[in-house]
Design an enzyme around this catalytic site. Structure first.
Site, short mmCIF file in Angstrom:
data_model
loop_
_atom_site.label_atom_id
_atom_site.label_comp_id
_atom_site.label_asym_id
_atom_site.label_seq_id
_atom_site.Cartn_x
_atom_site.Cartn_y
_atom_site.Cartn_z
CB THR A 1 60.90 -45.41 50.45
OG1 THR A 1 60.16 -45.87 51.31
CG2 THR A 1 61.89 -46.58 49.80
CB THR B 1 58.60 -44.19 46.79
OG1 THR B 1 58.60 -43.45 47.89
CG2 THR B 1 58.67 -43.21 45.58
N1 ASP Z 1 57.08 -47.96 50.21
C1 ASP Z 1 57.52 -47.47 51.76
C2 ASP Z 1 56.87 -48.56 52.39
O1 ASP Z 1 55.55 -48.70 52.39
C3 ASP Z 1 57.40 -46.14 52.30
C4 ASP Z 1 57.77 -45.17 51.40
O2 ASP Z 1 58.08 -45.38 50.18
O3 ASP Z 1 57.84 -44.20 51.83
O4 ASP Z 1 57.45 -49.33 53.41
#
Ligand code: ASP
Length: 322
Positions: A187, A238
């Site tokens: 993300t 994230t």
């Molecule tokens: N937090 C994000 C999600 O769970 C994924 C990520 O941070 O890579 O959608």
């Protein structure tokens, strides 16, 4: 926030962005660091022209959504059935206005849709086809977000899933997984403090790869994936979104920043998150005085910060264990 007293000077404007917590294989380090540096630069350009923290975080996120190295906008990860459904959100610490979008398809810049929901509707979260209609009504561009490296990662992921090697999906019932399987990371986030002392936060993602269709993650949800409040600061998360939502992790970090520096709040939250639920998580935090922190329990977290004094870009912050 306005600083009227001659004795109280506003802190220097700053932007900090991240390109996701996770493994970040060494061959991608250069591209990742370059991408976050460009994003921090774009956001800082807004701040240096007296623009708002809100516009700065949006500009930083757009730069990363347009860069296929990151899991946001073009380059998003694929869900279990090989489709892309993106989530994004933005929040203004001055007004506490904020909004998210979820399950968005084929829209180039999901963060701009979140901004439309925030500025032009009465709502805080809009998902699916209706979010797409809002984007098109707002004149936003459509785009094919799929890139070949994500398709390859999806195929490899399916293989691991069949061999029960995807930890964050180990609780999903085999009947459900097989129903979808039969048919068939990282993300981005940004925080800023502007010349008026206002803070803002934004984030955008394709979500965790191999997620079930219809799954909404933390990046669409205020308090979980991001939070901003002039009284404390701003934070964005994230990692595995379900964990960030259960612990309302970004709001928790902001609450701690009412009385603590960013570094203390971020490390405390990640330590708690590791102990409580144990999955991979990262957080960037910016307190109202412009001090920032990067904390994670994952191997890497790709980030950059920019102020008038210069810029920093790294693949790691404070590595927190329980
Ligand atoms: N937090 C994000 C999600 O769970 C994924 C990520 O941070 O890579 O959608």
């Amino acid at each position: 926030m306005h600083y009227r007293s001659a004795k109280v000077r506003p802190p220097k404007p700053i932007i900090i962005v991240h390109g996701g917590a996770g493994d970040w294989p060494s061959e991608l380090h250069k591209q990742g660091l370059r991408g976050v540096r460009i994003a921090a630069h774009r956001g800082f350009r807004v701040l240096s022209k007296q623009g708002s923290a809100l516009d700065a975080v949006e500009a930083g996120i757009v730069a990363m959504e347009d860069n296929p190295v990151f899991n946001a906008g073009r380059g998003s990860t694929l869900n279990l059935v090989g489709e892309i459904e993106t989530d994004a959100a933005i929040m203004d610490g001055r007004t506490l206005q904020g909004a998210g979008v979820a399950l968005l398809r084929d829209i180039k810049n999901p963060i701009k849709v979140a901004r439309i929901v925030m500025d032009k509707t009465d709502h805080v979260l809009i998902a699916g086809a209706a979010a797409r209609q809002l984007a098109l009504a707002g004149g936003l561009a459509k785009s094919d977000l799929r890139v070949s490296k994500r398709v390859k990662a999806w195929k490899e992921g399916l293989h691991k899933l069949k061999n029960n090697k995807v930890q964050y999906l180990s609780g999903t019932s085999p009947e459900i997984l097989h129903r979808f399987l039969a048919k068939s990371s990282d993300t981005v986030g940004a925080l800023a403090l502007d010349n008026d002392g206002d803070v803002a936060a934004a984030c955008s993602t394709g979500g965790v790869s191999l997620k079930l269709p219809g799954r909404i993650g933390d990046s669409a949800v205020l308090g979980a994936g991001l939070y901003a409040d002039n009284k404390s600061g701003a934070a964005t998360a994230t990692g595995i979104g379900e964990q960030a939502m259960r612990l309302v992790i970004s709001k928790a970090a902001c609450d701690l920043m009412r009385h603590r520096k960013a570094v203390s709040a971020a490390t405390k939250v990640i330590r708690y998150s590791t102990r409580a639920l144990g999955l991979g998580t990262g957080l960037i935090a910016l307190d109202r005085l412009g001090r920032y922190a990067v904390a994670h329990n994952t191997r890497n977290l790709c980030w950059a910060a920019r102020t008038v004094d210069g810029s920093t870009a790294k693949m790691f912050g404070t590595r927190v264990r329980s």
